[in-house]
Write an enzyme that holds these catalytic residues in place. Structure first.
Site, PDB file in Angstrom:
ATOM      1  N   ASP A 304     -11.574   5.523  40.174  1.00  0.00           N
ATOM      2  CA  ASP A 304     -11.301   4.891  38.877  1.00  0.00           C
ATOM      3  C   ASP A 304     -10.746   3.471  39.037  1.00  0.00           C
ATOM      4  OD1 ASP A 304     -12.174   7.153  37.593  1.00  0.00           O
ATOM      5  OD2 ASP A 304     -10.190   8.041  37.439  1.00  0.00           O
ATOM      6  N   LYS A 331     -19.698   6.903  34.509  1.00  0.00           N
ATOM      7  CA  LYS A 331     -18.352   6.955  33.915  1.00  0.00           C
ATOM      8  C   LYS A 331     -18.418   6.532  32.435  1.00  0.00           C
ATOM      9  CE  LYS A 331     -16.408   8.533  37.485  1.00  0.00           C
ATOM     10  NZ  LYS A 331     -15.885   9.889  37.442  1.00  0.00           N
ATOM     11  N   ARG A 335     -20.215   1.580  35.274  1.00  0.00           N
ATOM     12  CA  ARG A 335     -19.194   0.630  35.732  1.00  0.00           C
ATOM     13  C   ARG A 335     -19.706  -0.351  36.772  1.00  0.00           C
ATOM     14  NH1 ARG A 335     -13.870   4.626  35.487  1.00  0.00           N
ATOM     15  NH2 ARG A 335     -13.569   4.368  33.242  1.00  0.00           N
TER      16      ARG A 335
HETATM   17  C1  S3P Z   1     -11.022  13.237  36.904  1.00  0.00           C
HETATM   18  C2  S3P Z   1     -11.973  13.191  37.897  1.00  0.00           C
HETATM   19  C3  S3P Z   1     -12.806  12.015  38.198  1.00  0.00           C
HETATM   20  C4  S3P Z   1     -12.219  10.759  37.539  1.00  0.00           C
HETATM   21  C5  S3P Z   1     -11.817  10.994  36.122  1.00  0.00           C
HETATM   22  C6  S3P Z   1     -10.751  12.081  36.039  1.00  0.00           C
HETATM   23  C7  S3P Z   1     -10.245  14.486  36.702  1.00  0.00           C
HETATM   24  O1  S3P Z   1     -14.112  12.224  37.703  1.00  0.00           O
HETATM   25  O2  S3P Z   1     -13.150   9.712  37.615  1.00  0.00           O
HETATM   26  O3  S3P Z   1     -11.287   9.814  35.546  1.00  0.00           O
HETATM   27  O4  S3P Z   1      -9.203  14.450  36.015  1.00  0.00           O
HETATM   28  O5  S3P Z   1     -10.669  15.519  37.220  1.00  0.00           O
HETATM   29  P1  S3P Z   1     -15.259  13.027  38.533  1.00  0.00           P
HETATM   30  O6  S3P Z   1     -14.885  14.461  38.573  1.00  0.00           O
HETATM   31  O7  S3P Z   1     -16.501  12.804  37.729  1.00  0.00           O
HETATM   32  O8  S3P Z   1     -15.317  12.396  39.860  1.00  0.00           O
END
Ligand code: S3P
Length: 418
Positions: A304, A331, A335
């Site tokens: 992120d 995302k 991004r």
């Molecule tokens: C998150 C996992 C990540 C992250 C998101 C929050 C989480 O995503 O990018 O902002 O809280 O499990 P991904 O599971 O798609 O990698």
């Protein structure tokens, strides 16, 4: 004097705290929860499923309904902009003895759900899509069978969804990942009494057990701290301290990158953990930055923060290259394309790669209007770049920071006045 900034509670942990408190037996006490648009979405969906959640606040007492206590919703489950809400609660819905319809805003509706639906369908649930992928969708839940899922990408949302499906069913579920994604769900499962086994590269949840109520002071969000840490990093001599931040190593990759780029970064871990999470202070001092490289192995721990790395790279000496980060295209906005297009609009030399980007840093004025596509992390990354390079940058939708960091603009402005 080093200025202290108290960033809000961690977003990932706050979502999970609400979910686990809802599913636990008895009263949980949660303090320092992130109160934002995304966590409000999780709370609203849980309420629609029959959980008597009070209004979100800094200090909350939540009466859990237990693992069998969720009820069929009388209306749609609106996940707003929140991918974590949609993914984790779809996993839960797969194990519930009724159907649930999930909706979301325009951005969330474009984000992929089939890659989560596939393993959950193999376990025995049925997903009904209105479009080719994404929301709206209906989850027809039911009894699930044992399952071992080998994910090709590291995703904490998918891993957590499958673990929650296992928790609410009588199935044994194993998830394997090529690289470790954030492990807040595993930490919380372990701390609240679920039957979880973690090995290198995999975790398994077994049936049996109840979730115990808990007390949690949510550690502060390293992804929110990253923006203001970057503000300091871009200003030689500026020092900021961020107390009580989550220092889980699956989340601190950005700090390693900041160090490589030349900023001074120090960490002081506290003795006590919070439901298995390491907590501590971060101090960042700015310097003249140099370019760096980020490869696939490092990506999950700073996923992120990569838009922010691109913005720092615009002011660092040399060529910064990030690869192995194709997930960025999925995302709140694409991004890779959003970051590169905006950097170019401002006059920065930047290129897209299929799974990352190249940015060549330079001095000189930067100016123009950034299109955020409603993406909170794009807004904050460019705001920081703007504040550190003479305020020639406007952001088209400043309000979108309320997704994860409602007080961001006030904190950033206060630093500008130093
Ligand atoms: C998150 C996992 C990540 C992250 C998101 C929050 C989480 O995503 O990018 O902002 O809280 O499990 P991904 O599971 O798609 O990698």
């Amino acid at each position: 004097m080093v200025r202290e900034i108290a960033v809000p509670g961690d977003k990932s942990i706050s979502h999970r705290a609400l979910i686990f408190a809802a599913l636990a037996e008895g009263e949980s006490r949660i303090s320092s929860l992130l109160v934002s648009a995304d966590t409000s979405s999780t709370a609203a969906v849980l309420r629609t499923l029959g959980v008597p959640l009070p209004e979100l606040s800094d200090e909350m007492i939540v009466s859990g309904v237990g693992l069998r206590g969720l009820r069929k919703a009388a209306s749609d489950l609106d996940c707003g902009n929140s991918g974590t809400t949609a993914r984790l609660i779809c996993g839960m819905a797969a194990a519930l003895p009724f159907s649930s319809r999930f909706t979301g805003d325009a951005s969330l509706s474009k984000r992929p759900m089939r890659r989560l639906a596939k393993p959950l369908e193999e376990m025995g649930a049925r997903f009904e899509f209105a479009n080719s992928d994404g929301l709206p969708l209906v989850v027809h839940g039911g009894p699930l069978r044992d399952y071992e899922f080998v994910n090709e990408t590291a995703s904490a949302q998918i891993k957590s969804a499958l673990l929650l499906a296992g928790l609410l069913s009588s199935a044994t579920v194993t998830v394997r990942e090529p690289r470790m994604s954030r492990d807040h769900t595993e930490n919380m499962l372990r701390a609240t009494g679920a039957a979880l086994a973690v090995e290198r590269g995999s975790c398994t949840i077994r049936p049996g057990g109840i979730l115990s109520a808990f007390e949690l002071s949510v550690p502060r969000d390293p992804s929110s701290a990253a923006f203001l840490a970057a503000r300091a990093a871009l200003t030689p001599g500026m020092s900021l301290r961020f107390p009580r931040v989550c220092l889980n190593p699956t989340r601190t990759g950005f700090l390693a990158v900041l160090r490589r780029m030349g900023a001074e970064v120090s960490l002081v871990e506290a003795d006590e953990r919070e439901l298995g999470e390491i907590v501590g202070d971060i101090v960042v001092t700015g310097a003249n930055l140099r370019a760096t490289q980020v490869l696939a192995d490092e990506v999950p721990a700073l996923l992120d923060e990569l838009p922010l790395v691109a913005c720092l790279a615009a002011r660092a000496e040399g060529e910064t290259r990030v690869t192995g980060a194709g997930e960025l295209r999925l995302k709140e906005s694409d991004r890779i394309s959003t970051v590169v297009t905006n950097l170019r609009t401002l006059g920065v030399d930047a290129e897209e790669l299929p799974d990352g980007f190249i940015v060549r840093g330079a001095g000189g004025p930067l100016g123009g209007r950034v299109q955020t596509h409603g993406d909170h992390r794009i807004a904050m990354a460019f705001a920081v770049l703007g504040a550190a390079s003479g305020n020639g940058i406007q952001v088209d939708n400043p309000g979108c920071v309320s997704i994860s960091y409602p007080g961001f603009w006030a904190e950033l402005r206060a630093l500008g006045e130093e």
